[in-house]
Design an enzyme around this catalytic site. Structure first.
Site, mmCIF file in Angstrom:
data_model
loop_
_atom_site.group_PDB
_atom_site.id
_atom_site.type_symbol
_atom_site.label_atom_id
_atom_site.label_comp_id
_atom_site.label_asym_id
_atom_site.label_seq_id
_atom_site.Cartn_x
_atom_site.Cartn_y
_atom_site.Cartn_z
ATOM 1 N N ARG A 122 1.059 -1.151 -0.206
ATOM 2 C CA ARG A 122 -0.118 0.016 0.068
ATOM 3 C C ARG A 122 0.959 1.241 0.007
ATOM 4 N NH1 ARG A 122 -5.459 1.651 3.515
ATOM 5 N NH2 ARG A 122 -6.359 0.193 1.904
ATOM 6 N N HIS A 149 -7.453 1.127 -6.305
ATOM 7 C CA HIS A 149 -7.546 0.017 -5.564
ATOM 8 C C HIS A 149 -8.065 -1.082 -5.954
ATOM 9 C CE1 HIS A 149 -7.796 -1.314 -1.387
ATOM 10 N NE2 HIS A 149 -8.984 -0.263 -0.907
ATOM 11 N N GLN A 152 -10.380 -3.787 -3.486
ATOM 12 C CA GLN A 152 -11.707 -3.117 -3.332
ATOM 13 C C GLN A 152 -12.643 -3.295 -4.358
ATOM 14 O OE1 GLN A 152 -12.373 -1.404 -0.174
ATOM 15 N NE2 GLN A 152 -14.458 -2.209 -0.725
ATOM 16 N N ASP A 244 -17.263 7.548 -1.952
ATOM 17 C CA ASP A 244 -16.023 7.200 -1.322
ATOM 18 C C ASP A 244 -15.565 8.656 -0.560
ATOM 19 O OD1 ASP A 244 -13.604 6.121 0.021
ATOM 20 O OD2 ASP A 244 -12.376 6.589 -1.916
ATOM 21 N N CYS A 284 -16.727 2.123 0.272
ATOM 22 C CA CYS A 284 -15.718 1.025 0.680
ATOM 23 C C CYS A 284 -15.049 1.181 2.143
ATOM 24 C CB CYS A 284 -14.464 1.250 -0.079
ATOM 25 S SG CYS A 284 -13.621 3.013 0.183
ATOM 26 N N ARG A 312 -13.870 -8.164 1.460
ATOM 27 C CA ARG A 312 -12.542 -8.112 1.133
ATOM 28 C C ARG A 312 -12.028 -9.440 1.413
ATOM 29 N NH1 ARG A 312 -10.501 -3.032 1.218
ATOM 30 N NH2 ARG A 312 -8.715 -4.119 0.197
HETATM 31 N N1 CP Z 1 -11.400 0.142 2.071
HETATM 32 C C1 CP Z 1 -10.237 -0.143 2.596
HETATM 33 O O1 CP Z 1 -9.327 -0.321 1.834
HETATM 34 O O2 CP Z 1 -10.075 0.051 3.938
HETATM 35 P P1 CP Z 1 -8.777 0.469 4.643
HETATM 36 O O3 CP Z 1 -8.044 1.553 4.283
HETATM 37 O O4 CP Z 1 -8.967 0.107 6.042
HETATM 38 O O5 CP Z 1 -7.897 -0.939 4.457
HETATM 39 N N1 NVA Z 2 -9.965 6.908 -1.398
HETATM 40 C C1 NVA Z 2 -9.468 6.259 -0.032
HETATM 41 C C2 NVA Z 2 -9.756 5.036 -0.105
HETATM 42 C C3 NVA Z 2 -9.615 4.589 1.487
HETATM 43 C C4 NVA Z 2 -9.948 2.968 1.526
HETATM 44 C C5 NVA Z 2 -8.034 6.603 0.117
HETATM 45 O O1 NVA Z 2 -7.116 6.857 -0.815
HETATM 46 O O2 NVA Z 2 -7.728 7.322 1.124
#
Ligand code: CP
Ligand code: NVA
Length: 338
Positions: A122, A149, A152, A244, A284, A312
Site C-alpha cells: 500500500r 484500489h 476493493q 467514497d 468502501c 474483502r
Molecule cells: N476500504 C479500505 O481499503 O479500507 P482500509 O483503508 O481500512 O484498508
Molecule cells: N480513497 C480512499 C480510499 C480508502 C480505502 C483513500 O485513498 O484514502
C-alpha cells in the site's frame, strides 16, 4: 467443531494465476475470464468459511504486507485470510525496515523475494508498485495506490453479484471524488459489462487514461462509462449507488478546498430517490458521515457496506489462492537477477 473441507471444487484446483502476469496491480490487467474465476473462487471460499471448514492450500507460505498508509480492512482481511488458507503473514511498516534509511526498492524487493511467497503493497505513487513488481520475483498485490484500489473493486463485484444476482447490464452510479476507488470501479465495470456513471465536479474527474482504456474494453463487453457533473443524472435509475471519501490519504492539506468543491456531491436521500427503489448503497469505508454520505443512507436498509467489508476477506483469499497457489516455475527464485 472444525471439519476438513471436502468437495471444495473451484477453490481446490491449484491456482491458475490471473494472466501472464505474476502480480495483481490493476483490474484492467486481469482478463475478463480470470475476473469471473476470481468471483467463482471467492464465492466458494466464502461458503467454506461459513461452514467453518478447513481449506489450507497455502500451508508453509508467508505473505508480507508493506504499508506506507494506514489500513484497517485491507491489512486485517489479508492477514486473517492468509492464516485461514494455512499460511502466515508478516506486517512490515516502511519506518521499520531499511527502506526508510535509503535502501532501494530494487534491493529490498530482491531480498524479500528470497523470504516471502507474496507481498501486498500500500503506497502513494502507482509507479512504486510497478517498480516492486518489476524487481520482485514473487507476486506483488496492490493494496491501494493513489491511482487505484483493485482489491476493493474486485471485492465489490462479489457484493454486487450476491445482491443483484448478476453484473452485466446493471447501472452503477458513483458520486463524488474521481479517486483511486472510482478508477478501479471503472475498470471493474468495463470488465464485467456494467454501465457506470460517475458524477464528479470539474477538476475531480477520474484518471483520463483509465477512462479511455476502459472505454475500449467496454466496447468488447457491452459496458458503458459516463463521466458527468450532474449527480441527479448519474443516479437516475441506478441499481448501485457508490461514494467514497472526499479527502483521500495523502490529500489532507487540500481539505478545505475539497470540502467546499465536493459539498454538492453528497450521497443523500434526495439523490437515492432517483435511483431504482431496490438500489443498494455502497462505500468502501472508512466513511465520514455527514460529508460524502448521510448517516441515514450509510446505516439504512439499502446499505451493504458491511458485506463489502466482509467480502474483502473472501475475494482476497481467492486472489492469494490464485497467485500464490499456482505451481512455481522457479520456487527458489534463483537464476533471475541477483
Ligand atoms: N476500504 C479500505 O481499503 O479500507 P482500509 O483503508 O481500512 O484498508
Ligand atoms: N480513497 C480512499 C480510499 C480508502 C480505502 C483513500 O485513498 O484514502
Amino acid at each position: 467443531m472444525r471439519k476438513r473441507a471436502s468437495g471444495v471444487r473451484a477453490a481446490g484446483r491449484p491456482g491458475t494465476g490471473l494472466a501472464d502476469s505474476k502480480d495483481l496491480l490493476t483490474v484492467a490487467a486481469i482478463p475478463a475470464a480470470h475476473v469471473a474465476r476470481l468471483l467463482e473462487v471467492a464465492a466458494t471460499l466464502k461458503a467454506v468459511r461459513q461452514r467453518r471448514a478447513l481449506h489450507q492450500p497455502l500451508r508453509g507460505m508467508t505473505l508480507g504486507l508493506l504499508f506506507e498508509k494506514p489500513s484497517t480492512r485491507t491489512r486485517v482481511s489479508f492477514e486473517a485470510g492468509m492464516n485461514q488458507l494455512g499460511g502466515q503473514s508478516l506486517f512490515l511498516s516502511t519506518g521499520d525496515i531499511q527502506l526508510c534509511r535509503g535502501e532501494s526498492i530494487a534491493d529490498t524487493a530482491r531480498v524479500l523475494s528470497r523470504y516471502l511467497d507474496g507481498l501486498v503493497i500500500r503506497t502513494y505513487d502507482h509507479a512504486i508498485v510497478d517498480e516492486w513488481a518489476r524487481e520482485a520475483t514473487i507476486p506483488i498485490i496492490n493494496g491501494l495506490t493513489d491511482l487505484c484500489h483493485p482489491c476493493q473493486a474486485l471485492s465489490d463485484l462479489l457484493t454486487i453479484q450476491e445482491r443483484k444476482g448478476r453484473l452485466r447490464g446493471l447501472k452503477l452510479a458513483y458520486v463524488g471524488d474521481g479517486n483511486n476507488v472510482a478508477n478501479s470501479l471503472i475498470e471493474a465495470a468495463a470488465k464485467t459489462g456494467m454501465a457506470i456513471s460517475l458524477a464528479c465536479p470539474a477538476g475531480y474527474e477520474p484518471d483520463q487514461r483509465i477512462v479511455k482504456e476502459a472505454r475500449a474494453e467496454a466496447a468488447r463487453t457491452d459496458a458503458s462509462i459516463e463521466v458527468v457533473q450532474d449527480p441527479l443524472s448519474a443516479v437516475n435509475e441506478a441499481d448501485v449507488l457508490y461514494t467514497d471519501v472526499w479527502i483521500s490519504m495523502g490529500q489532507e492539506r487540500e481539505q478545505s478546498r475539497r470540502l467546499k468543491d465536493l459539498a454538492p456531491y453528497q450521497l443523500n436521500e434526495r439523490l437515492a430517490k432517483e435511483a431504482k427503489p431496490d438500489a443498494i448503497v455502497m462505500h468502501c469505508l472508512p466513511a465520514h458521515r455527514g460529508q460524502e454520505i448521510t448517516t441515514g443512507l450509510l446505516d439504512g436498509p439499502q446499505s451493504v457496506v458491511l458485506d463489502q467489508a466482509e467480502n474483502r476477506l473472501h475475494m482476497q483469499k481467492a486472489i492469494l489462492s490464485e497467485l500464490l497457489g499456482r505451481p512455481r516455475r522457479n520456487p527458489s527464485h534463483a537464476g533471475r537477477r541477483p
